[in-house]
Scaffold this motif. Structure first.
Motif, PDB file in Angstrom:
ATOM      1  N   ILE A 152       0.871  -1.175   0.000  1.00 43.76           N
ATOM      2  CA  ILE A 152       0.000   0.000   0.000  1.00 43.76           C
ATOM      3  C   ILE A 152       0.906   1.222   0.000  1.00 43.76           C
ATOM      4  O   ILE A 152       1.738   1.383   0.899  1.00 43.76           O
ATOM      5  N   ALA A 153       0.749   2.019  -1.043  1.00 41.35           N
ATOM      6  CA  ALA A 153       1.664   3.137  -1.263  1.00 41.35           C
ATOM      7  C   ALA A 153       0.952   4.471  -1.165  1.00 41.35           C
ATOM      8  O   ALA A 153      -0.243   4.576  -1.420  1.00 41.35           O
ATOM      9  N   VAL A 154       1.728   5.481  -0.760  1.00 45.75           N
ATOM     10  CA  VAL A 154       1.299   6.867  -0.891  1.00 45.75           C
ATOM     11  C   VAL A 154       2.180   7.455  -1.978  1.00 45.75           C
ATOM     12  O   VAL A 154       3.418   7.392  -1.876  1.00 45.75           O
ATOM     13  N   VAL A 155       1.562   7.958  -3.034  1.00 41.52           N
ATOM     14  CA  VAL A 155       2.345   8.451  -4.161  1.00 41.52           C
ATOM     15  C   VAL A 155       2.048   9.916  -4.417  1.00 41.52           C
ATOM     16  O   VAL A 155       0.944  10.403  -4.176  1.00 41.52           O
ATOM     17  N   ALA A 156       3.064  10.604  -4.923  1.00 41.56           N
ATOM     18  CA  ALA A 156       2.939  12.025  -5.253  1.00 41.56           C
ATOM     19  C   ALA A 156       2.931  12.156  -6.772  1.00 41.56           C
ATOM     20  O   ALA A 156       3.953  11.920  -7.416  1.00 41.56           O
ATOM     21  N   PRO A 157       1.775  12.511  -7.364  1.00 42.03           N
ATOM     22  CA  PRO A 157       1.722  12.680  -8.823  1.00 42.03           C
ATOM     23  C   PRO A 157       2.684  13.781  -9.263  1.00 42.03           C
ATOM     24  O   PRO A 157       2.794  14.819  -8.603  1.00 42.03           O
ATOM     25  N   ASP A 158       3.365  13.568 -10.373  1.00 40.21           N
ATOM     26  CA  ASP A 158       4.379  14.526 -10.819  1.00 40.21           C
ATOM     27  C   ASP A 158       3.838  15.937 -10.965  1.00 40.21           C
ATOM     28  O   ASP A 158       4.480  16.899 -10.559  1.00 40.21           O
ATOM     29  N   GLU A 159       2.637  16.078 -11.562  1.00 40.72           N
ATOM     30  CA  GLU A 159       2.114  17.414 -11.835  1.00 40.72           C
ATOM     31  C   GLU A 159       1.401  18.017 -10.626  1.00 40.72           C
ATOM     32  O   GLU A 159       1.072  19.213 -10.636  1.00 40.72           O
ATOM     33  N   ALA A 160       1.114  17.207  -9.591  1.00 37.68           N
ATOM     34  CA  ALA A 160       0.380  17.697  -8.412  1.00 37.68           C
ATOM     35  C   ALA A 160       0.857  16.939  -7.173  1.00 37.68           C
ATOM     36  O   ALA A 160       0.127  16.159  -6.575  1.00 37.68           O
ATOM     37  N   PRO A 161       2.118  17.167  -6.786  1.00 37.10           N
ATOM     38  CA  PRO A 161       2.704  16.336  -5.728  1.00 37.10           C
ATOM     39  C   PRO A 161       2.023  16.449  -4.367  1.00 37.10           C
ATOM     40  O   PRO A 161       2.140  15.540  -3.543  1.00 37.10           O
ATOM     41  N   THR A 162       1.293  17.547  -4.123  1.00 39.98           N
ATOM     42  CA  THR A 162       0.625  17.664  -2.823  1.00 39.98           C
ATOM     43  C   THR A 162      -0.689  16.881  -2.792  1.00 39.98           C
ATOM     44  O   THR A 162      -1.240  16.650  -1.711  1.00 39.98           O
ATOM     45  N   ALA A 163      -1.194  16.489  -3.951  1.00 37.62           N
ATOM     46  CA  ALA A 163      -2.435  15.710  -4.014  1.00 37.62           C
ATOM     47  C   ALA A 163      -2.077  14.230  -3.950  1.00 37.62           C
ATOM     48  O   ALA A 163      -2.193  13.491  -4.925  1.00 37.62           O
ATOM     49  N   ARG A 164      -1.616  13.816  -2.794  1.00 35.77           N
ATOM     50  CA  ARG A 164      -1.103  12.436  -2.675  1.00 35.77           C
ATOM     51  C   ARG A 164      -2.211  11.419  -2.837  1.00 35.77           C
ATOM     52  O   ARG A 164      -3.314  11.582  -2.327  1.00 35.77           O
ATOM     53  N   LEU A 165      -1.883  10.345  -3.540  1.00 37.66           N
ATOM     54  CA  LEU A 165      -2.840   9.274  -3.799  1.00 37.66           C
ATOM     55  C   LEU A 165      -2.416   8.023  -3.052  1.00 37.66           C
ATOM     56  O   LEU A 165      -1.222   7.736  -2.922  1.00 37.66           O
ATOM     57  N   VAL A 166      -3.387   7.296  -2.547  1.00 40.41           N
ATOM     58  CA  VAL A 166      -3.132   5.997  -1.918  1.00 40.41           C
ATOM     59  C   VAL A 166      -3.502   4.920  -2.929  1.00 40.41           C
ATOM     60  O   VAL A 166      -4.602   4.942  -3.497  1.00 40.41           O
ATOM     61  N   ALA A 167      -2.578   4.001  -3.171  1.00 39.08           N
ATOM     62  CA  ALA A 167      -2.816   2.977  -4.196  1.00 39.08           C
ATOM     63  C   ALA A 167      -1.923   1.775  -3.938  1.00 39.08           C
ATOM     64  O   ALA A 167      -0.898   1.879  -3.263  1.00 39.08           O
ATOM     65  N   ASN A 168      -2.277   0.652  -4.508  1.00 42.85           N
ATOM     66  CA  ASN A 168      -1.410  -0.517  -4.472  1.00 42.85           C
ATOM     67  C   ASN A 168      -0.325  -0.397  -5.539  1.00 42.85           C
ATOM     68  O   ASN A 168      -0.563   0.139  -6.620  1.00 42.85           O
ATOM     69  N   LEU A 169       0.860  -0.913  -5.213  1.00 43.05           N
ATOM     70  CA  LEU A 169       1.909  -1.061  -6.221  1.00 43.05           C
ATOM     71  C   LEU A 169       1.792  -2.459  -6.810  1.00 43.05           C
ATOM     72  O   LEU A 169       1.531  -3.428  -6.075  1.00 43.05           O
ATOM     73  N   VAL A 170       2.017  -2.583  -8.102  1.00 40.51           N
ATOM     74  CA  VAL A 170       1.963  -3.886  -8.781  1.00 40.51           C
ATOM     75  C   VAL A 170       3.174  -4.020  -9.700  1.00 40.51           C
ATOM     76  O   VAL A 170       3.903  -3.039  -9.933  1.00 40.51           O
ATOM     77  N   GLU A 171       3.377  -5.247 -10.182  1.00 42.25           N
ATOM     78  CA  GLU A 171       4.468  -5.542 -11.121  1.00 42.25           C
ATOM     79  C   GLU A 171       5.821  -5.159 -10.537  1.00 42.25           C
ATOM     80  O   GLU A 171       6.694  -4.640 -11.244  1.00 42.25           O
ATOM     81  N   VAL A 172       5.999  -5.414  -9.251  1.00 45.27           N
ATOM     82  CA  VAL A 172       7.263  -5.090  -8.599  1.00 45.27           C
ATOM     83  C   VAL A 172       7.491  -6.090  -7.465  1.00 45.27           C
ATOM     84  O   VAL A 172       6.540  -6.508  -6.789  1.00 45.27           O
ATOM     85  N   ALA A 173       8.750  -6.515  -7.300  1.00 47.63           N
ATOM     86  CA  ALA A 173       9.105  -7.346  -6.149  1.00 47.63           C
ATOM     87  C   ALA A 173       9.134  -6.460  -4.912  1.00 47.63           C
ATOM     88  O   ALA A 173       9.645  -5.329  -4.973  1.00 47.63           O
ATOM     89  N   VAL A 174       8.586  -6.952  -3.811  1.00 50.43           N
ATOM     90  CA  VAL A 174       8.479  -6.071  -2.636  1.00 50.43           C
ATOM     91  C   VAL A 174       9.840  -5.575  -2.178  1.00 50.43           C
ATOM     92  O   VAL A 174       9.954  -4.469  -1.651  1.00 50.43           O
ATOM     93  N   GLY A 175      10.886  -6.368  -2.403  1.00 50.99           N
ATOM     94  CA  GLY A 175      12.218  -5.940  -1.995  1.00 50.99           C
ATOM     95  C   GLY A 175      12.784  -4.807  -2.830  1.00 50.99           C
ATOM     96  O   GLY A 175      13.756  -4.169  -2.446  1.00 50.99           O
ATOM     97  N   ASP A 176      12.165  -4.553  -3.971  1.00 51.29           N
ATOM     98  CA  ASP A 176      12.638  -3.474  -4.843  1.00 51.29           C
ATOM     99  C   ASP A 176      11.906  -2.159  -4.612  1.00 51.29           C
ATOM    100  O   ASP A 176      12.217  -1.154  -5.255  1.00 51.29           O
TER     101      ASP A 176
END
Lengths: 163, 407
Positions: A101-125
Motif C-alpha cells: 500500500i503506497a502513498v504516491v505524489a503525482p508529478d504534476e500535483a505532488p501535494t495531491a497524494r494518492l493511496v494505491a497498491n503497487l503492482v508488477e514489482v518485487a516487494v524488496g525493490d
C-alpha cells in the motif's frame, strides 16, 4: 542483528481484489471516479487560486472558493511512502499477500497524494523516491481502480510510443 | 495569539480519584457488559477519592467512552448531571477528556466530573481493525466518499496507516527497526513487575526480530495489545480536592486539537511534507507548554500514547525531548528507560505491554507517579506529561503536577 525488512524480498506485490471495491461517491468525488472509469487520472483544482485538493471536496482549503475544475494527470508519480502488508486483516484478503500500500505524489500535483497498491514489482525493490506510472484495473460497471508500477525507463517508453 | 492569561485552567482543578477494572485478554471479560466494566471503574475511582456517586454531576469523555453515557448516569443513579461532554475523534482525546472535565469545572458547569473509558473487544468486533469497508468490515466505520480513496487499496487498519508514516520517518531521518525495537523492549521492561500488566515476560531484541511482520516496518511487537477493561478518573476543583482522601494531582495545563492540514491524517495521507512523518502533536505541545509555563526539561515522566512504537518516537520529537528526526538515536542511547533514562516513558508498560484501554491507563500512571505510589516510581516526580493520539484530529495532551504552581 540484521536490520532487514523481511526475507521474502522477491515476492511480487499483489493488489487488493477489485471485487471488494464499492464506491460511495458524492457530488464532489464522483467526477474523479467517472474519469477513472475512462482510465484518466484527474485532480480537482481551485478556479480562483489554482490549488489542487484531494480528496475532492466542496472548498479550497487555501482560499475557501468552491468553484473548481478537473485536470488530467499524466499518471507519472513518485513513491512518497509505503507499507508491505504481510498479515491480512480479513480472511478474504489472505490470497492477496504480500500487498504494497503506497502513498504516491503525482508529478504534476505532488501535494495531491494518492493511496494505491503497487503492482508488477518485487516487494524488496520498493523504495521511497522511485518513479512510478499508473496502471488501471477494471472492476466492472464502468468502475476502474488505479494502481502504480515502476515507471518504464525513458528509452523503453520512447520505443513503445514509436512502434 | 489571543491573551489567555486570565482564562487558564492552571492548577484550578485536580484529579482526586482513579480506578480500573482488571485488564483481560480480548473477549475474556465476558459475561460482563461494557457498561458494567465502566461502572466498576467509576465506582472504584470514586472510592479512591472518598466520594460517592451522589457527588458526581458531570461526565467528560472521549471516543464515545465505549458505552452510552446516558445509560451510565441512569444505571449509577446520578442525581443530577450538569455537564456531559465528549471530545470527538478516537484515542487522540484520552488526556483531553480530563482537560474537558477541568474546563467544565472552572466554567462552573459542574463540581465533580468523571471521565471513563471502557473497552471490550469480543469476537469479530475488533476495535480499530478496519476503517470504512462494507466487506469484509461491515462492523467498522461506514464508508464515506473520502474513504473511497484509501479503501480501494486495502488500506484499512491503523497499524497499516501508521506504518506508512513510520516508513517515511525511516527514509527521512535514518530511523531503523532497532529503534522501534527499543520502544517495545523498554516498555515491556516497565510492565514486567506490574501486577495488572497483560504482557510480563521479558522481550529481547532477538525476540523482536524473530516476530512475524504484520505491516512493514511494523512486526507483532510494534503493535499495542487488544484487550478488555475500563479505567476512570475523577476531577474536581482544587479547593474541594484538598479535603479529599488522596493528595490532589493538579491539572496544570490541557491542550487539544491540531492543525487543519493534519486533519484526518492517516485517513488521507495529504499532510504537509514537514509534518507527514510526525505525530501531529506539535501545535498541541506548544499550547500545552505555554499554558503550563513549563518546557520539556521540566517533565519528570512522560506517558506517551503508544498504539504503535514508531509513533512514540515522533512524539518524543514533537514534545521537544529531542530534535526533530533524532528520536531513533535518542532512544538507542537509553533515554526513555525507567532506569537511567533522561525522560522515563510509559513506566506502566503502556498500551504495548500493560493494557490498551485507548490510552487512559496513561492518565492513571501519571497520577500514581505524582502521588508517589507508582510501581516503577520515578524519584521525586513532580511534573508528568500525558498524550493521546497520534490520530486524526483532535490529538491532546495534559500536564499534571504534584504541587500547585506557586504553592
Amino acid at each position: 542483528m540484521p536490520d532487514v525488512r523481511t526475507s521474502d524480498h522477491d515476492d511480487v506485490a499483489l493488489a487488493a481484489p477489485v471485487a471488494m471495491v464499492s464506491l460511495n461517491p458524492n457530488a464532489w468525488t464522483e467526477p474523479f471516479w467517472v474519469a477513472a472509469g475512462q482510465h484518466r487520472l484527474t485532480v480537482q483544482r481551485c478556479l480562483a487560486c489554482g490549488t489542487v485538493r484531494h480528496p475532492p471536496g466542496p472548498f479550497c482549503p487555501r482560499c475557501r472558493t468552491q468553484d473548481s475544475d478537473w485536470v488530467d494527470l499524466s499518471g507519472r508519480a513518485t513513491l512518497y511512502s509505503f507499507t508491505v502488508i504481510r498479515h491480512a486483516l480479513a480472511p478474504p484478503l489472505r490470497a492477496y499477500l504480500p500487498m504494497v500500500i503506497a502513498v504516491v505524489a503525482p508529478d504534476e500535483a505532488p501535494t495531491a497524494r494518492l493511496v494505491a497498491n503497487l503492482v508488477e514489482v518485487a516487494v524488496g525493490d520498493v523504495a521511497i523516491g522511485m518513479p512510478l506510472e499508473v496502471v488501471w484495473e477494471d472492476a466492472g460497471d464502468g468502475v476502474a481502480v488505479f494502481r502504480f508500477r515502476p515507471a518504464a525507463p525513458a528509452l523503453r517508453r520512447t520505443k513503445e510510443t514509436s512502434s | 495569539m489571543p491573551d489567555e492569561s486570565g482564562r487558564l485552567l492552571r492548577d484550578r482543578t485536580a484529579i482526586v480519584g482513579v480506578g480500573a477494572t482488571p485488564f483481560y485478554r480480548r473477549g475474556a471479560s465476558a459475561p460482563q457488559s461494557t457498561l458494567e466494566l465502566a461502572g466498576k471503574a467509576v465506582l472504584a475511582a470514586l472510592a479512591d477519592a472518598g466520594l460517592r456517586p451522589d457527588d458526581v454531576d458531570g461526565f467528560a469523555l472521549y471516543s464515545g467512552g465505549g458505552f452510552d453515557p446516558a445509560l451510565l448516569a441512569q444505571t449509577l443513579g446520578i442525581p443530577n448531571v450538569r455537564f456531559m461532554a465528549t471530545l470527538t475523534g478516537g484515542g487522540g482525546g484520552a488526556p483531553g477528556a480530563v482537560g474537558l472535565a477541568a474546563a467544565g469545572i472552572v466554567s462552573g458547569h459542574a463540581d465533580v466530573v468523571v471521565s471513563v473509558m471502557a473497552m471490550q473487544q469480543p469476537g469479530a468486533a475488533r476495535f480499530g481493525s478496519v476503517f470504512g469497508r462494507k466487506e469484509p468490515g461491515a462492523y467498522a466505520a461506514r464508508p464515506t466518499p473520502e474513504s473511497d480513496f484509501i479503501a480501494h487499496a486495502g488500506l484499512m487498519g491503523p497499524g497499516q496507516m501508521f506504518a506508512i508514516l513510520t516508513q517515511r520517518h525511516m527514509y527521512q531521518y535514518g530511523t531503523t527497526r532497532r529503534h522501534l525495537a527499543e520502544v517495545a523492549i523498554s516498555t515491556r521492561e516497565n510492565a514486567r513487575n506490574r501486577p495488572s500488566a497483560l504482557m510480563r515476560s521479558p522481550l529481547t531484541e532477538e525476540d523482536y526480530f524473530a516476530a512475524r511482520m504484520i505491516s512493514e516496518p511494523f512486526c507483532l511487537f510494534d503493535y499495542c495489545l487488544e484487550c478488555d477493561g475500563a479505567v476512570a478518573v475523577v476531577t474536581t476543583s482544587a479547593e474541594r480536592a484538598r479535603d479529599l482522601r488522596q493528595p490532589p494531582v493538579y491539572v496544570t495545563a490541557s491542550a487539544q486539537g491540531g492543525a487543519g492540514d493534519w486533519g484526518q491524517a492517516i485517513m488521507w495521507m495529504g499532510m504537509p511534507d514537514d509534518t507527514f512523518a510526525s505525530s501531529g502533536h506539535r501545535p498541541v505541545a506548544k499550547d500545552l507548554y505555554r499554558r503550563a509555563g513549563l518546557g520539556p526539561a521540566d517533565v519528570d515522566v512522560a506517558l506517551l500514547y503508544d498504539h504503535f512504537t514508531g509513533m512514540v518516537l515522533m512524539q518524543l520529537e514533537d514534545y521537544g525531548f529531542c530534535p526533530i528526526g533524532e528520536s531513533g538515536p535518542f532512544v538507542a542511547d537509553g533515554n526513555i528507560r525507567y532506569l537511567g533514562g533522561s525522560i522515563p516513558v510509559n513506566t506502566h508498560g503502556g498500551n504495548l505491554s500493560d493494557a490498551y484501554i485507548i490510552g487512559f491507563t496513561h492518565v492513571v500512571e501519571a497520577v500514581e507517579q505524582l502521588r508517589g505510589s507508582a510501581v516503577n516510581q520515578v524519584a521525586n516526580a513532580e511534573v508528568a506529561l500525558v498524550t493521546g493520539g497520534p490520530a486524526p484530529l483532535p490529538v491532546s495532551g495534559l500536564i499534571l503536577k504534584r504541587e500547585a504552581t506557586g504553592a
